[in-house]
Design an enzyme around this catalytic site. Structure first.
Site, short mmCIF file in Angstrom:
data_model
loop_
_atom_site.label_atom_id
_atom_site.label_comp_id
_atom_site.label_asym_id
_atom_site.label_seq_id
_atom_site.Cartn_x
_atom_site.Cartn_y
_atom_site.Cartn_z
N ASP A 1 0.89 -1.17 0.00
CA ASP A 1 0.00 0.00 0.00
C ASP A 1 0.92 1.22 0.00
O ASP A 1 1.44 1.61 1.05
CB ASP A 1 -0.90 0.00 1.24
N GLU B 1 -1.41 -1.46 -4.97
CA GLU B 1 -2.63 -0.72 -5.27
C GLU B 1 -2.37 0.27 -6.40
O GLU B 1 -1.34 0.92 -6.44
CB GLU B 1 -3.10 0.03 -4.01
N ASP C 1 -2.54 0.92 7.42
CA ASP C 1 -1.77 0.78 6.17
C ASP C 1 -1.31 -0.66 5.96
O ASP C 1 -1.28 -1.15 4.83
CB ASP C 1 -0.57 1.73 6.18
#
Length: 171
Positions: A7, A66, A138
């Site tokens: 992430d 992502e 996160d």
């Protein structure tokens, strides 16, 4: 199959590693690379070094990250894209193929709702991986990205198997 989920962020980059065998996913590790300083080039260097260190330590076979989304602030979106880029290069330099997933697809795969909030993602990651507590936000997002990749990968394998059989017989 060890899968590294990332992430990306220019201040905090989450990571999560799972072992995916068939439909079973096992937690291996997760955490955050906390970026220090104000100089963007030095922050990007820290993201690259951190991701590289994680890859060298855990030796994942695949990496998922992502996709960038359009934030309200174009400057923030650019910095996120740059952090994402150096994380991808870190993976590629270590010989990993890198899969990319939209945030909505990750949330859909893990929560069942593409509009889920961070707390829902944390709760489902905890449940799916049978963690004793909620992972940091996160890190939970990174684990969700790894789980999405594992789910997508196993679905593609099943689809490929279904195409090679007909009426219960292999062609």
């Amino acid at each position: 199959m060890l899968i590294l989920g990332i992430d990306p962020g220019s201040r905090i980059t989450g990571y999560g590693i799972i072992n995916s065998v068939g439909a079973k996913n096992e937690y291996i590790a997760s955490g955050c690379i906390r970026i220090k300083g104000d100089d963007l080039s030095q922050r990007l260097k820290q993201v690259y070094a951190g991701v590289t260190e994680i890859i060298e330590h855990y030796c994942p076979q695949e990496m998922a990250i992502e996709q960038v989304f359009m934030a309200r602030n174009p400057d923030s979106a650019l910095k996120l894209g740059q952090a994402r880029g150096v994380a991808i290069v870190a993976g590629a330099n270590q010989g990993l193929e890198v899969a990319e997933y939209a945030a909505r697809k990750v949330k859909q795969a893990v929560v069942g709702n593409g509009s889920a909030d961070k707390s829902q993602v944390q709760h489902m990651v905890k449940s799916i991986l049978r963690l004793p507590g909620l992972p940091q936000a996160d890190a939970a997002d990174a684990l969700a990205i790894a789980l999405c990749h594992a789910h997508t990968r196993s679905s593609l394998i099943m689809m490929a198997g279904a195409k090679s059989s007909r009426g219960g017989r292999l062609r």
